[in-house]
Design a protein around this motif. Structure first.
Motif, PDB file in Angstrom:
ATOM      1  N   THR A   1      -2.072  63.603  51.554  1.00 26.06           N
ATOM      2  CA  THR A   1      -1.409  64.386  51.836  1.00 26.06           C
ATOM      3  C   THR A   1      -0.367  64.461  50.735  1.00 26.06           C
ATOM      4  OG1 THR A   1      -1.001  63.928  53.515  1.00 26.06           O
ATOM      5  CG2 THR A   1      -2.195  64.784  54.065  1.00 26.06           C
ATOM      6  N   GLU A   2       0.391  63.412  50.091  1.00 25.03           N
ATOM      7  CA  GLU A   2       1.123  63.468  49.586  1.00 25.03           C
ATOM      8  C   GLU A   2       1.577  63.023  48.277  1.00 25.03           C
ATOM      9  OE1 GLU A   2       0.271  58.770  50.610  1.00 25.03           O
ATOM     10  OE2 GLU A   2      -0.221  61.065  51.853  1.00 25.03           O
ATOM     11  N   ILE A   3       0.695  63.479  47.703  1.00 26.99           N
ATOM     12  CA  ILE A   3       0.390  63.908  46.566  1.00 26.99           C
ATOM     13  C   ILE A   3       0.216  65.817  45.836  1.00 26.99           C
ATOM     14  CG2 ILE A   3      -0.714  63.021  44.398  1.00 26.99           C
ATOM     15  CD1 ILE A   3      -2.187  60.260  44.988  1.00 26.99           C
ATOM     16  N   GLU A   4       1.148  65.676  45.367  1.00 31.16           N
ATOM     17  CA  GLU A   4       1.402  67.382  44.869  1.00 31.16           C
ATOM     18  C   GLU A   4       1.069  67.276  43.300  1.00 31.16           C
ATOM     19  OE1 GLU A   4       1.151  70.336  46.851  1.00 31.16           O
ATOM     20  OE2 GLU A   4       1.083  69.273  48.379  1.00 31.16           O
ATOM     21  N   ALA A   5       0.782  66.435  42.242  1.00 28.14           N
ATOM     22  CA  ALA A   5       0.658  66.184  40.825  1.00 28.14           C
ATOM     23  C   ALA A   5       0.487  64.598  40.442  1.00 28.14           C
ATOM     24  CB  ALA A   5       1.863  67.228  40.068  1.00 28.14           C
ATOM     25  N   VAL A   6      -0.512  64.874  39.606  1.00 25.86           N
ATOM     26  CA  VAL A   6      -0.774  63.671  38.484  1.00 25.86           C
ATOM     27  C   VAL A   6      -0.572  63.467  36.975  1.00 25.86           C
ATOM     28  CG1 VAL A   6      -2.268  62.979  40.851  1.00 25.86           C
ATOM     29  CG2 VAL A   6      -3.256  64.428  38.725  1.00 25.86           C
ATOM     30  N   TYR A   7      -1.085  62.428  37.018  1.00 23.22           N
ATOM     31  CA  TYR A   7      -0.295  62.657  35.065  1.00 23.22           C
ATOM     32  C   TYR A   7      -2.268  61.919  34.884  1.00 23.22           C
ATOM     33  CZ  TYR A   7       3.851  64.316  34.442  1.00 23.22           C
ATOM     34  OH  TYR A   7       5.383  64.702  34.422  1.00 23.22           O
TER      35      TYR A   7
ATOM     36  N   ASP B   1      -7.154  57.023  19.096  1.00 17.75           N
ATOM     37  CA  ASP B   1      -6.182  56.803  20.744  1.00 17.75           C
ATOM     38  C   ASP B   1      -5.917  58.442  20.965  1.00 17.75           C
ATOM     39  OD1 ASP B   1      -3.177  54.965  21.499  1.00 17.75           O
ATOM     40  OD2 ASP B   1      -4.438  56.434  22.710  1.00 17.75           O
ATOM     41  N   GLY B   2      -5.833  58.882  21.617  1.00 23.65           N
ATOM     42  CA  GLY B   2      -5.941  60.377  22.372  1.00 23.65           C
ATOM     43  C   GLY B   2      -4.318  60.119  22.924  1.00 23.65           C
ATOM     44  N   GLY B   3      -3.574  59.201  22.652  1.00 20.96           N
ATOM     45  CA  GLY B   3      -2.003  59.625  23.067  1.00 20.96           C
ATOM     46  C   GLY B   3      -1.155  59.810  24.284  1.00 20.96           C
ATOM     47  N   SER B   4      -0.670  61.313  24.562  1.00 21.67           N
ATOM     48  CA  SER B   4       0.284  60.954  25.801  1.00 21.67           C
ATOM     49  C   SER B   4      -0.484  61.113  27.038  1.00 21.67           C
ATOM     50  CB  SER B   4       0.921  62.258  25.323  1.00 21.67           C
ATOM     51  OG  SER B   4       0.266  63.228  25.617  1.00 21.67           O
ATOM     52  N   LEU B   5       0.379  61.184  27.862  1.00 23.19           N
ATOM     53  CA  LEU B   5       0.120  61.621  29.618  1.00 23.19           C
ATOM     54  C   LEU B   5       0.283  62.768  29.867  1.00 23.19           C
ATOM     55  CD1 LEU B   5       2.141  59.030  30.637  1.00 23.19           C
ATOM     56  CD2 LEU B   5       0.218  59.101  31.621  1.00 23.19           C
ATOM     57  N   ARG B   6      -1.355  63.791  30.490  1.00 21.55           N
ATOM     58  CA  ARG B   6      -0.831  65.011  30.806  1.00 21.55           C
ATOM     59  C   ARG B   6      -0.149  65.558  32.136  1.00 21.55           C
ATOM     60  NH1 ARG B   6      -5.579  70.320  30.016  1.00 21.55           N
ATOM     61  NH2 ARG B   6      -5.016  71.617  31.210  1.00 21.55           N
ATOM     62  N   LEU B   7       0.982  66.148  32.162  1.00 24.87           N
ATOM     63  CA  LEU B   7       1.083  67.071  34.251  1.00 24.87           C
ATOM     64  C   LEU B   7      -0.792  67.577  34.551  1.00 24.87           C
ATOM     65  CD1 LEU B   7       2.965  67.391  36.687  1.00 24.87           C
ATOM     66  CD2 LEU B   7       3.509  68.849  35.253  1.00 24.87           C
ATOM     67  N   TYR B   8      -0.877  67.266  36.230  1.00 25.56           N
ATOM     68  CA  TYR B   8      -1.991  67.517  36.500  1.00 25.56           C
ATOM     69  C   TYR B   8      -1.557  68.670  38.276  1.00 25.56           C
ATOM     70  CZ  TYR B   8      -6.670  70.287  36.302  1.00 25.56           C
ATOM     71  OH  TYR B   8      -7.407  71.088  35.866  1.00 25.56           O
ATOM     72  N   THR B   9      -1.186  69.018  38.424  1.00 23.91           N
ATOM     73  CA  THR B   9      -1.145  69.745  39.825  1.00 23.91           C
ATOM     74  C   THR B   9      -2.315  70.123  41.192  1.00 23.91           C
ATOM     75  OG1 THR B   9      -1.106  71.871  39.383  1.00 23.91           O
ATOM     76  CG2 THR B   9       0.765  71.305  38.989  1.00 23.91           C
ATOM     77  N   LYS B  10      -1.745  69.875  42.204  1.00 22.92           N
ATOM     78  CA  LYS B  10      -2.996  70.297  42.772  1.00 22.92           C
ATOM     79  C   LYS B  10      -3.739  71.118  43.040  1.00 22.92           C
ATOM     80  CE  LYS B  10      -2.801  67.966  46.714  1.00 22.92           C
ATOM     81  NZ  LYS B  10      -2.357  67.512  48.697  1.00 22.92           N
ATOM     82  N   ALA B  11      -2.608  72.362  42.431  1.00 27.13           N
ATOM     83  CA  ALA B  11      -3.163  74.077  42.385  1.00 27.13           C
ATOM     84  C   ALA B  11      -4.024  73.908  41.385  1.00 27.13           C
ATOM     85  CB  ALA B  11      -1.819  74.511  42.436  1.00 27.13           C
ATOM     86  N   GLU B  12      -3.401  73.152  40.594  1.00 18.80           N
ATOM     87  CA  GLU B  12      -5.031  73.330  38.903  1.00 18.80           C
ATOM     88  C   GLU B  12      -5.977  72.623  39.257  1.00 18.80           C
ATOM     89  OE1 GLU B  12      -2.277  72.505  34.743  1.00 18.80           O
ATOM     90  OE2 GLU B  12      -1.941  71.552  36.469  1.00 18.80           O
ATOM     91  N   TYR B  13      -6.383  71.760  39.971  1.00 22.10           N
ATOM     92  CA  TYR B  13      -7.321  70.971  40.464  1.00 22.10           C
ATOM     93  C   TYR B  13      -7.675  72.130  41.238  1.00 22.10           C
ATOM     94  CZ  TYR B  13     -10.993  67.099  42.412  1.00 22.10           C
ATOM     95  OH  TYR B  13     -11.341  66.478  42.880  1.00 22.10           O
TER      96      TYR B  13
END
Length: 207
Positions: free
Chosen positions: A33-39, A50-62
Protein backbone atom coordinates in the motif's frame (compact mmCIF):
# COMPACT_ATOMS: atom_id res chain seq x y z
CA UNK A 1 18.95 8.71 -7.60
CA UNK A 2 19.53 7.86 -3.93
CA UNK A 3 19.46 4.29 -2.66
CA UNK A 4 18.70 2.99 0.81
CA UNK A 5 19.11 -0.58 2.03
CA UNK A 6 15.90 -2.40 2.88
CA UNK A 7 14.90 -2.63 6.53
CA UNK A 8 11.78 -3.69 8.48
CA UNK A 9 10.59 -0.08 8.14
CA UNK A 10 10.94 0.25 4.36
CA UNK A 11 8.71 -1.03 1.57
CA UNK A 12 9.79 -4.06 -0.44
CA UNK A 13 8.91 -5.55 -3.81
CA UNK A 14 7.89 -9.23 -3.62
CA UNK A 15 6.41 -11.88 -5.87
CA UNK A 16 8.26 -10.76 -9.01
CA UNK A 17 7.37 -13.06 -11.93
CA UNK A 18 7.62 -13.07 -15.71
CA UNK A 19 5.29 -14.33 -18.42
CA UNK A 20 7.01 -14.79 -21.80
CA UNK A 21 5.44 -15.26 -25.23
CA UNK A 22 7.60 -15.19 -28.35
CA UNK A 23 9.70 -12.02 -28.14
CA UNK A 24 7.49 -10.27 -25.58
CA UNK A 25 7.19 -10.57 -21.82
CA UNK A 26 5.23 -9.12 -18.92
CA UNK A 27 6.64 -8.57 -15.43
CA UNK A 28 4.30 -8.66 -12.45
CA UNK A 29 4.91 -8.18 -8.74
CA UNK A 30 3.11 -7.43 -5.49
CA UNK A 31 2.53 -3.78 -4.66
CA UNK A 32 2.29 -2.87 -0.97
CA UNK A 33 0.00 0.00 0.00
CA UNK A 34 2.87 2.42 0.62
CA UNK A 35 4.33 2.04 -2.89
CA UNK A 36 2.89 4.26 -5.63
CA UNK A 37 5.83 3.99 -8.05
CA UNK A 38 8.88 1.84 -8.74
CA UNK A 39 12.01 2.16 -10.82
CA UNK A 40 12.92 -0.69 -13.16
CA UNK A 41 16.53 -1.40 -14.06
CA UNK A 42 17.61 -3.60 -16.97
CA UNK A 43 21.19 -4.85 -16.88
CA UNK A 44 22.99 -7.41 -19.01
CA UNK A 45 24.77 -10.50 -17.76
CA UNK A 46 27.24 -12.93 -19.42
CA UNK A 47 28.90 -10.24 -21.47
CA UNK A 48 25.86 -8.94 -23.32
CA UNK A 49 25.27 -5.28 -24.16
CA UNK A 50 24.27 -3.19 -21.18
CA UNK A 51 20.70 -1.98 -20.96
CA UNK A 52 21.49 1.30 -19.26
CA UNK A 53 19.32 3.52 -17.07
CA UNK A 54 16.48 3.24 -14.59
CA UNK A 55 12.88 3.71 -15.71
CA UNK A 56 10.07 5.11 -13.56
CA UNK A 57 6.88 3.02 -13.56
CA UNK A 58 3.77 4.00 -11.62
CA UNK A 59 1.06 1.88 -10.06
CA UNK A 60 -1.45 3.49 -12.45
CA UNK A 61 0.61 2.35 -15.47
CA UNK A 62 0.88 -1.11 -13.96
CA UNK A 63 -2.90 -1.40 -13.60
CA UNK A 64 -3.52 -0.07 -17.10
CA UNK A 65 -1.09 -2.58 -18.67
CA UNK A 66 -1.77 -5.45 -16.28
CA UNK A 67 1.91 -5.53 -15.42
CA UNK A 68 5.09 -4.18 -17.00
CA UNK A 69 5.24 -5.18 -20.70
CA UNK A 70 8.55 -5.42 -22.50
CA UNK A 71 10.20 -6.80 -25.59
CA UNK A 72 13.25 -9.02 -25.68
CA UNK A 73 15.93 -7.52 -27.89
CA UNK A 74 19.34 -8.76 -28.86
CA UNK A 75 20.91 -11.97 -27.62
CA UNK A 76 21.70 -12.98 -24.07
CA UNK A 77 20.31 -12.78 -20.56
CA UNK A 78 19.18 -9.67 -18.74
CA UNK A 79 18.45 -8.96 -15.11
CA UNK A 80 15.34 -6.88 -14.42
CA UNK A 81 15.36 -5.30 -10.96
CA UNK A 82 12.28 -3.53 -9.57
CA UNK A 83 13.08 -0.97 -6.87
CA UNK A 84 10.37 0.33 -4.56
CA UNK A 85 10.35 4.15 -4.54
CA UNK A 86 9.67 6.11 -1.38
CA UNK A 87 10.19 9.69 -0.23
CA UNK A 88 11.57 11.50 2.81
CA UNK A 89 12.35 15.14 3.53
CA UNK A 90 15.25 14.97 1.05
CA UNK A 91 13.13 13.66 -1.81
CA UNK A 92 12.63 10.24 -3.46
CA UNK A 93 14.90 7.27 -2.84
CA UNK A 94 14.97 3.63 -3.96
CA UNK A 95 14.99 0.55 -1.74
CA UNK A 96 17.94 -1.78 -2.36
CA UNK A 97 16.92 -5.33 -1.45
CA UNK A 98 19.38 -8.11 -0.64
CA UNK A 99 16.84 -10.95 -0.62
CA UNK A 100 16.70 -11.14 -4.45
CA UNK A 101 12.88 -11.07 -4.51
CA UNK A 102 12.87 -7.93 -6.65
CA UNK A 103 15.21 -9.23 -9.38
CA UNK A 104 14.63 -11.69 -12.20
CA UNK A 105 16.73 -13.00 -15.11
CA UNK A 106 15.13 -13.13 -18.57
CA UNK A 107 16.71 -14.86 -21.56
CA UNK A 108 16.27 -13.34 -25.01
CA UNK A 109 17.36 -16.48 -26.84
CA UNK A 110 20.57 -17.88 -28.25
CA UNK A 111 22.32 -16.80 -31.44
CA UNK A 112 23.31 -19.60 -33.78
CA UNK A 113 26.97 -20.14 -34.65
CA UNK A 114 27.51 -22.57 -37.51
CA UNK A 115 30.92 -23.92 -38.43
CA UNK A 116 32.54 -26.14 -41.03
CA UNK A 117 35.99 -27.71 -40.91
CA UNK A 118 37.32 -28.77 -44.31
CA UNK A 119 40.37 -31.00 -44.59
CA UNK A 120 42.43 -31.97 -47.60
CA UNK A 121 45.08 -34.65 -47.75
CA UNK A 122 46.89 -36.73 -50.35
CA UNK A 123 48.72 -40.03 -50.64
CA UNK A 124 52.12 -38.42 -50.92
CA UNK A 125 51.67 -35.74 -48.25
CA UNK A 126 52.86 -36.08 -44.68
CA UNK A 127 50.04 -33.91 -43.35
CA UNK A 128 46.70 -32.40 -44.27
CA UNK A 129 45.33 -28.89 -44.78
CA UNK A 130 42.59 -27.59 -42.51
CA UNK A 131 40.29 -24.66 -43.23
CA UNK A 132 37.68 -23.43 -40.75
CA UNK A 133 34.57 -21.48 -41.75
CA UNK A 134 32.29 -19.81 -39.21
CA UNK A 135 28.80 -18.43 -39.90
CA UNK A 136 27.24 -16.29 -37.17
CA UNK A 137 24.08 -14.19 -36.79
CA UNK A 138 25.66 -11.63 -34.47
CA UNK A 139 29.18 -10.31 -33.75
CA UNK A 140 31.20 -12.85 -31.75
CA UNK A 141 34.28 -12.03 -29.71
CA UNK A 142 37.45 -13.97 -30.42
CA UNK A 143 37.45 -15.26 -26.84
CA UNK A 144 34.11 -17.11 -27.31
CA UNK A 145 35.43 -19.92 -29.53
CA UNK A 146 38.55 -22.03 -29.73
CA UNK A 147 39.64 -25.06 -31.73
CA UNK A 148 41.25 -28.18 -30.34
CA UNK A 149 43.64 -30.53 -32.13
CA UNK A 150 43.98 -34.17 -31.11
CA UNK A 151 46.04 -37.00 -32.51
CA UNK A 152 44.29 -40.24 -33.40
CA UNK A 153 40.67 -39.04 -33.27
CA UNK A 154 38.34 -36.11 -32.83
CA UNK A 155 38.56 -34.35 -29.45
CA UNK A 156 35.59 -34.83 -27.13
CA UNK A 157 36.05 -31.48 -25.35
CA UNK A 158 38.31 -28.48 -25.12
CA UNK A 159 40.54 -30.29 -22.59
CA UNK A 160 40.87 -33.35 -24.86
CA UNK A 161 43.83 -32.19 -26.92
CA UNK A 162 45.80 -29.03 -27.65
CA UNK A 163 43.68 -25.85 -27.45
CA UNK A 164 44.24 -22.94 -29.84
CA UNK A 165 42.55 -19.52 -29.47
CA UNK A 166 41.33 -17.37 -32.32
CA UNK A 167 43.11 -14.07 -32.91
CA UNK A 168 40.26 -11.96 -34.35
CA UNK A 169 36.60 -11.29 -33.61
CA UNK A 170 33.92 -12.74 -35.89
CA UNK A 171 31.67 -10.34 -37.79
CA UNK A 172 28.08 -11.35 -38.65
CA UNK A 173 27.92 -13.56 -41.73
CA UNK A 174 30.48 -16.05 -43.04
CA UNK A 175 34.13 -15.90 -42.01
CA UNK A 176 36.63 -18.07 -43.88
CA UNK A 177 39.79 -18.45 -41.81
CA UNK A 178 43.25 -18.95 -43.29
CA UNK A 179 44.10 -22.61 -43.84
CA UNK A 180 46.80 -24.34 -41.80
CA UNK A 181 48.66 -27.66 -41.79
CA UNK A 182 48.33 -30.46 -39.25
CA UNK A 183 49.59 -34.02 -39.07
CA UNK A 184 47.89 -36.77 -41.03
CA UNK A 185 46.62 -38.40 -37.82
CA UNK A 186 45.48 -35.11 -36.27
CA UNK A 187 41.83 -34.06 -35.99
CA UNK A 188 40.27 -30.65 -35.22
CA UNK A 189 36.97 -29.58 -33.67
CA UNK A 190 35.49 -26.25 -32.45
CA UNK A 191 34.35 -25.61 -28.88
CA UNK A 192 33.25 -22.78 -26.63
CA UNK A 193 36.08 -21.54 -24.42
CA UNK A 194 33.54 -21.50 -21.56
CA UNK A 195 30.62 -23.81 -22.25
CA UNK A 196 28.66 -22.88 -19.14
CA UNK A 197 28.86 -19.17 -19.91
CA UNK A 198 28.64 -19.01 -23.70
CA UNK A 199 26.31 -21.98 -24.10
CA UNK A 200 23.54 -19.82 -22.64
CA UNK A 201 24.16 -17.12 -25.25
CA UNK A 202 24.99 -19.08 -28.41
CA UNK A 203 24.17 -22.37 -30.10
CA UNK A 204 27.21 -23.99 -31.76
CA UNK A 205 26.25 -26.35 -34.61
CA UNK A 206 28.02 -27.76 -37.69
CA UNK A 207 26.92 -26.47 -41.10
Amino acid sequence: MRFMDASPLTARVTGLSCQQEDDRFTLRWHWTTEIEAVYIERSAVDGGPDGGSLRLYTKAEYKANNGYPGRMEGIGRYIYTVYACQEDDQGPFLIRQTDGENALAISSGRARIQYEIQQKSGWFRSGKTIQIQVMTEVPIGKDVLCYVKKQGGYPAGKEDGVLYPFVSDFAPGRTVLPSFEIGKQDYVRLFFTNGQKYGQLYELVPM
